[in-house]
Design an enzyme around this catalytic site. Structure first.
Site, PDB file in Angstrom:
ATOM      1  N   HIS A   1       0.768  -1.247   0.000  1.00 51.10           N
ATOM      2  CA  HIS A   1       0.000   0.000   0.000  1.00 51.10           C
ATOM      3  C   HIS A   1       0.808   1.312   0.000  1.00 51.10           C
ATOM      4  CE1 HIS A   1      -0.420  -0.641   4.656  1.00 51.10           C
ATOM      5  NE2 HIS A   1       0.662   0.054   4.394  1.00 51.10           N
TER       6      HIS A   1
ATOM      7  N   HIS B   1      -2.910   3.557   9.957  1.00 51.30           N
ATOM      8  CA  HIS B   1      -1.578   3.934  10.455  1.00 51.30           C
ATOM      9  C   HIS B   1      -1.720   5.042  11.502  1.00 51.30           C
ATOM     10  CE1 HIS B   1      -0.911   2.004   6.577  1.00 51.30           C
ATOM     11  NE2 HIS B   1       0.317   1.761   6.946  1.00 51.30           N
TER      12      HIS B   1
ATOM     13  N   HIS C   1       9.594  -4.192   5.223  1.00 51.81           N
ATOM     14  CA  HIS C   1      10.043  -2.807   5.424  1.00 51.81           C
ATOM     15  C   HIS C   1      10.212  -2.510   6.899  1.00 51.81           C
ATOM     16  CE1 HIS C   1       5.602  -2.410   5.490  1.00 51.81           C
ATOM     17  NE2 HIS C   1       5.645  -1.129   5.836  1.00 51.81           N
TER      18      HIS C   1
ATOM     19  N   GLU D   1       2.848  -6.320   8.481  1.00 54.74           N
ATOM     20  CA  GLU D   1       1.625  -5.997   7.725  1.00 54.74           C
ATOM     21  C   GLU D   1       1.195  -7.172   6.832  1.00 54.74           C
ATOM     22  OE1 GLU D   1       1.786  -1.113   7.389  1.00 54.74           O
ATOM     23  OE2 GLU D   1       2.240  -2.288   5.611  1.00 54.74           O
TER      24      GLU D   1
HETATM   25  C1  DHB Z   1       5.984   2.969   3.749  1.00 53.12           C
HETATM   26  C2  DHB Z   1       4.914   3.201   4.603  1.00 53.12           C
HETATM   27  C3  DHB Z   1       3.997   2.207   4.837  1.00 53.12           C
HETATM   28  O1  DHB Z   1       2.871   2.373   5.586  1.00 53.12           O
HETATM   29  C4  DHB Z   1       4.139   0.993   4.268  1.00 53.12           C
HETATM   30  O2  DHB Z   1       3.264   0.028   4.574  1.00 53.12           O
HETATM   31  C5  DHB Z   1       5.203   0.757   3.412  1.00 53.12           C
HETATM   32  C6  DHB Z   1       6.131   1.751   3.161  1.00 53.12           C
HETATM   33  C7  DHB Z   1       6.979   4.030   3.430  1.00 53.12           C
HETATM   34  O3  DHB Z   1       6.879   5.134   3.957  1.00 53.12           O
HETATM   35  O4  DHB Z   1       7.879   3.754   2.616  1.00 53.12           O
HETATM   36 FE    FE Z   2       1.805   0.527   6.029  1.00 46.61          FE
END
Ligand code: DHB
Ligand code: FE
Length: 289
Positions: A12, A59, A197, A244
């Site tokens: 996302h 978030h 991530h 996630e």
């Molecule tokens: C980022 C933010 C998110 O909420 C995510 O799920 C993936 C990446 C980001 O800021 O890169």
């Molecule tokens: Fe996210």
């Protein structure tokens, strides 16, 4: 009766929404990513659902750390795009399906999953970016999302978060709920968020392509094995926010093969791309046969 015909899985990333909203999709950095969704946008047109049951995470936008529901079902008539700091994304209001949502709440709670009922909720990039990736985007003034959406928010921000096995089992319960709704509706179930991530601390910027692709392999061919991955493996291998991915198991649990049906599933599309902002982007489409 209502029927789940397909599941969609996608990352996302907020920067994807920003790239779409600023008309940057053809830039060198972004073009290969959006190319991976060309198939999907056509598939959405060819397989237009009546309702999307969209599993996502907030978030700390609609729910602050004051109140953290583990599983929250949206029963509202509509949902406003949230202000995430730069103003709300310029995308249409998301229309809900209160009647089906209330039925699913009733059925799933009676199947022993304690859902939080949400009658008012703004939706952040966790929900609007997957919709944009799959359905396209304004500028056309009359652009609308193709159908009503039932938002289903999962806590993956603050530990303790639900296990993979619980998410898979919840998907089975949601399938039963949808299949007992007394109207012929074509329903898609989407699992969104992920992949590897980490947005904070010494490992910020961590991306693990091997873990991500192994997860996609398991998700598609061996969902029980994907559901058995413990939290500590997500944290170690996929970074603090890689958890996630556990949400994808809710959508996967709603498919034919997990329900033990002989008529299984068809894999329609699989895509993986690195990087997009601080993460990898994964995307899968499966249909129930
Ligand atoms: C980022 C933010 C998110 O909420 C995510 O799920 C993936 C990446 C980001 O800021 O890169
Ligand atoms: Fe996210």
């Amino acid at each position: 009766m209502a029927k789940i015909t397909a599941s969609v899985f996608t990352s996302h990333v907020p920067a994807i929404g920003a790239a779409l909203d600023a008309g940057k999709t053809h830039e060198l950095y972004w073009a290969p990513l959006f190319k991976g969704y060309e198939y999907s946008k056509q598939w959405m047109k060819d397989n237009k659902p009546d309702v999307i049951f969209l599993v996502f995470n907030d978030h700390a936008t609609a729910f602050s750390l004051d109140m953290i529901p583990t599983f929250a079902i949206g029963t509202a008539a509509s949902y406003q795009p949230a202000d995430e700091g730069w103003g709300p994304r310029p995308v249409p209001v998301v229309q809900g399906h209160p009647a089906l949502a209330a039925h699913i709440a009733q059925s799933v709670i009676q199947q022993d999953f304690d859902l939080t009922i949400v009658n008012k909720m703004d939706v952040d990039h966790g929900l609007t970016v997957p919709l944009s990736l799959m359905c396209g985007q304004p500028p056309a003034a009359d652009f609308k999302w193709p159908c009503p959406v039932i938002p289903f928010a999962v806590n993956v921000v603050q530990y303790p978060v639900p296990s993979g096995q619980r998410c898979l089992n919840l998907g089975k319960a949601i399938r039963k709920a949808i299949e007992s709704y007394d109207e012929d509706l074509n329903v898609h179930i989407w699992g969104t968020g992920g992949m590897s991530h980490q947005l904070q601390g010494p490992r910020a910027g961590l991306i693990n392509k091997d873990f991500d692709n192994a997860f996609l392999d398991k998700l598609i061919a061996d969902p029980a094995a994907a559901a058995a991955i413990p939290h500590i493996d997500y944290v170690r291998e996929a970074g603090s926010e890689g958890i996630e991915l556990v949400m994808w198991l809710i959508a996967r649990g709603a498919m034919n093969d997990v329900a033990g049906r002989a008529d299984g599933v068809n894999l329609k599309h699989r895509f993986f791309h690195v990087p997009a902002s601080n993460t990898a982007v994964g995307h899968v489409i499966m249909e129930n046969k």
